[in-house]
Design an enzyme around this catalytic site. Structure first.
Site, PDB file in Angstrom:
ATOM      1  N   LYS A 173      74.721  35.324  -6.411  1.00 38.89           N
ATOM      2  CA  LYS A 173      74.880  36.356  -5.378  1.00 38.89           C
ATOM      3  C   LYS A 173      75.990  35.897  -4.439  1.00 38.89           C
ATOM      4  O   LYS A 173      75.865  34.896  -3.734  1.00 38.89           O
ATOM      5  CB  LYS A 173      73.572  36.553  -4.616  1.00 38.89           C
ATOM      6  CG  LYS A 173      73.631  37.653  -3.557  1.00 38.89           C
ATOM      7  CD  LYS A 173      72.272  37.811  -2.878  1.00 38.89           C
ATOM      8  CE  LYS A 173      72.285  38.890  -1.826  1.00 38.89           C
ATOM      9  NZ  LYS A 173      70.971  39.014  -1.148  1.00 38.89           N
ATOM     10  N   LYS A 226      75.600  39.437  -8.682  1.00 34.10           N
ATOM     11  CA  LYS A 226      75.764  40.460  -7.651  1.00 34.10           C
ATOM     12  C   LYS A 226      76.922  40.073  -6.739  1.00 34.10           C
ATOM     13  O   LYS A 226      76.949  38.929  -6.264  1.00 34.10           O
ATOM     14  CB  LYS A 226      74.463  40.592  -6.843  1.00 34.10           C
ATOM     15  CG  LYS A 226      74.507  41.638  -5.742  1.00 34.10           C
ATOM     16  CD  LYS A 226      73.217  41.666  -4.927  1.00 34.10           C
ATOM     17  CE  LYS A 226      73.296  42.720  -3.827  1.00 34.10           C
ATOM     18  NZ  LYS A 226      72.083  42.737  -2.987  1.00 34.10           N
TER      19      LYS A 226
END
Length: 302
Positions: A173, A226
């Protein structure tokens, strides 16, 4: 692309029969749990296997230790139960992170001198995951990026008897500029500082591979990258590095910029979003979280 490749993120709020449009994400709304359950049922009927839930709480429910996140009658727990009652076959994935519940807006415990205390955060995340599993979540999704979070959660779930509850780990992330609309939707932006000390440097691919391998070794069932669109090379690298399924999050900023271009007549939305999602799958994503999941599933005839 197939509807079964997709998961639909949903923002939930208190109340009944409530729908609050998210200004920066046209077509997306915060919904009360009854509306979210109806949406989950509709998506599942269209061929989307499940939903990923994110709670938007009033500030009065927030504190430095995210106490509300472990409330068995909390908003997220009630949303899980509502969806399981109305759409029992839908997969329900819950977000494990402190920021929606934290008065500091961070994913970890903030010390008096402003640092993020990784180790103090892990028991909170573990208890949060157990509470979500007790409510009926099929998978928990730690999005906090604390070191050792998957192992702590897996251990806690197993000890509590939730051995069949899966873990979708946000393994890579990034500290991205594409999260702004999401943070508006949840009012979860940091109250001070930023998240660069625990989210990843956008220039770093090798760390993404290392984090995915670590999460796999700690017991993750799916690893995720992400954002997606600006990180297709990372998705491909992680796909080559691990044997687990790989997910990618087609995030709020990616959604919002295409919506804005379409609203101005600069681009045709439907083929552009299909092309975008196809690129994410082509890069190696087995699962794609997207705010377009329902529309695309309908187009594909799910």
């Amino acid at each position: 692309m197939a509807p079964s490749d997709l998961l639909l993120p949903l923002f939930v709020v208190e109340g009944r029969d409530v729908e609050q449009p998210v200004t920066a994400m046209p077509g997306v709304a915060r919904m009360s749990t009854d509306r979210a359950a109806a949406c989950a049922r509709e998506a599942h009927a269209a061929g989307v296997p499940g939903v990923a839930l994110f709670p938007a709480l009033d500030d009065s429910r927030k504190d430095r230790l995210a106490t509300e996140s472990r409330n068995p009658d909390g908003l997220l727990q009630r949303a899980v139960r509502d969806i399981k009652e109305r759409a029992p076959d839908a997969l329900v994935i819950t977000d494990v992170a402190m920021d929606p519940y934290s008065s500091d807006g961070h994913d970890g415990v903030v010390t008096d001198d402003g640092r993020i205390d990784n180790d103090a955060t892990l028991p909170i995340l573990a208890d949060m995951a157990v509470s979500q599993a007790a409510a009926g979540a099929d998978m928990v999704a730690p999005s906090d990026m604390m070191d050792g979070h998957v192992a702590a959660i897996r251990s806690a779930l197993d000890a509590a008897g939730y051995t069949d509850t899966g873990i979708l780990a946000y393994s890579a992330k990034y500290a991205s500029a594409f999260y702004g609309p999401f943070r508006e939707a949840l009012d979860s932006a940091p109250r001070h500082g930023d998240k660069q000390t625990y989210q990843m440097d956008p220039g770093n691919v090798r760390e993404a591979v290392r984090e995915a391998r670590l999460d796999a070794a700690e017991g993750a069932d799916i690893v995720m990258v992400k954002p997606a669109l600006a990180y297709l090379d990372v998705i491909a690298a992680v796909r080559q590095a691990v044997e687990l399924p790989v997910a990618a999050y087609n995030v709020s900023g990616e959604y919002a910029m295409l919506k804005a271009a379409a609203a101005n007549g600069w681009i045709e939305e439907a083929p552009a979003r299909r092309e975008m999602l196809t690129a994410i799958k082509r890069a190696g994503a087995d699962v794609i979280l997207s705010y377009w999941a329902l529309e695309v599933a309908r187009e594909l005839g799910g």
